[in-house]
Design a protein around this motif. Sequence first.
Motif, PDB file in Angstrom:
ATOM      1  N   ALA A  70      -7.133  -7.654  -2.420  1.00 23.29           N
ATOM      2  CA  ALA A  70      -6.244  -7.562  -1.262  1.00 23.29           C
ATOM      3  C   ALA A  70      -5.700  -6.141  -1.120  1.00 23.29           C
ATOM      4  O   ALA A  70      -5.522  -5.645  -0.002  1.00 23.29           O
ATOM      5  N   THR A  71      -5.473  -5.480  -2.242  1.00 21.41           N
ATOM      6  CA  THR A  71      -4.963  -4.112  -2.208  1.00 21.41           C
ATOM      7  C   THR A  71      -5.976  -3.164  -1.573  1.00 21.41           C
ATOM      8  O   THR A  71      -5.622  -2.323  -0.740  1.00 21.41           O
ATOM      9  N   ALA A  72      -7.248  -3.314  -1.954  1.00 21.26           N
ATOM     10  CA  ALA A  72      -8.291  -2.468  -1.378  1.00 21.26           C
ATOM     11  C   ALA A  72      -8.462  -2.761   0.108  1.00 21.26           C
ATOM     12  O   ALA A  72      -8.672  -1.840   0.911  1.00 21.26           O
ATOM     13  N   SER A  73      -8.371  -4.017   0.480  1.00 20.07           N
ATOM     14  CA  SER A  73      -8.500  -4.383   1.897  1.00 20.07           C
ATOM     15  C   SER A  73      -7.352  -3.791   2.709  1.00 20.07           C
ATOM     16  O   SER A  73      -7.564  -3.236   3.787  1.00 20.07           O
ATOM     17  N   ALA A  74      -6.140  -3.913   2.194  1.00 19.48           N
ATOM     18  CA  ALA A  74      -4.980  -3.341   2.888  1.00 19.48           C
ATOM     19  C   ALA A  74      -5.085  -1.823   2.949  1.00 19.48           C
ATOM     20  O   ALA A  74      -4.751  -1.201   3.973  1.00 19.48           O
ATOM     21  N   GLY A  75      -5.575  -1.215   1.877  1.00 22.28           N
ATOM     22  CA  GLY A  75      -5.766   0.235   1.871  1.00 22.28           C
ATOM     23  C   GLY A  75      -6.802   0.676   2.881  1.00 22.28           C
ATOM     24  O   GLY A  75      -6.644   1.710   3.534  1.00 22.28           O
ATOM     25  N   ALA A  76      -7.872  -0.095   3.012  1.00 24.49           N
ATOM     26  CA  ALA A  76      -8.916   0.240   3.994  1.00 24.49           C
ATOM     27  C   ALA A  76      -8.371   0.159   5.412  1.00 24.49           C
ATOM     28  O   ALA A  76      -8.660   1.033   6.245  1.00 24.49           O
ATOM     29  N   ILE A  77      -7.588  -0.858   5.693  1.00 23.38           N
ATOM     30  CA  ILE A  77      -6.991  -0.989   7.029  1.00 23.38           C
ATOM     31  C   ILE A  77      -6.004   0.152   7.276  1.00 23.38           C
ATOM     32  O   ILE A  77      -5.993   0.754   8.356  1.00 23.38           O
ATOM     33  N   ALA A  78      -5.203   0.472   6.272  1.00 16.59           N
ATOM     34  CA  ALA A  78      -4.240   1.570   6.415  1.00 16.59           C
ATOM     35  C   ALA A  78      -4.955   2.905   6.634  1.00 16.59           C
ATOM     36  O   ALA A  78      -4.520   3.722   7.463  1.00 16.59           O
ATOM     37  N   MET A  79      -6.055   3.134   5.931  1.00 24.43           N
ATOM     38  CA  MET A  79      -6.821   4.366   6.122  1.00 24.43           C
ATOM     39  C   MET A  79      -7.431   4.429   7.516  1.00 24.43           C
ATOM     40  O   MET A  79      -7.444   5.487   8.147  1.00 24.43           O
ATOM     41  N   ALA A  80      -7.928   3.288   7.997  1.00 26.77           N
ATOM     42  CA  ALA A  80      -8.519   3.259   9.341  1.00 26.77           C
ATOM     43  C   ALA A  80      -7.468   3.598  10.393  1.00 26.77           C
ATOM     44  O   ALA A  80      -7.727   4.386  11.313  1.00 26.77           O
ATOM     45  N   VAL A  81      -6.279   3.028  10.257  1.00 26.81           N
ATOM     46  CA  VAL A  81      -5.201   3.319  11.212  1.00 26.81           C
ATOM     47  C   VAL A  81      -4.761   4.781  11.071  1.00 26.81           C
ATOM     48  O   VAL A  81      -4.550   5.477  12.075  1.00 26.81           O
TER      49      VAL A  81
END
Length: 107
Positions: A70-81
């Motif tokens: 979940a941390t990597a997924s949230a990080g990926a979304i945060a990086m995309a934004v």
Amino acid sequence: MNIMLVSVTERIGEIGLRKALGARPALIRRQFLVEASVLGLAGGMLGVAFGILGAVLLPRFASSRVILSATASAGAIAMAVGIAVLFGVYPASRAARLAPIDALRNE
């Protein structure tokens, strides 16, 4: 950035009209930055969804186990934004700097 530059170019008439009616540059800049962040959020969520789909399908075809984070997924979304906002700053600033008369003339 290219998508946002095209968006600004296509909407020059709208920007000119909003500026002629009294919209401040900060408001126009904010409009395009919100648009960029929504595009980045949608792209990040789509990427995470494809990643989850791949994580579900991969063990069926290969004998390896996939662990979702979940941390990597949230990080990926945060990086995309973050990338979307970073590359949306220039087009948003360009839109905010347009003179109303020049923008309306391009319509």
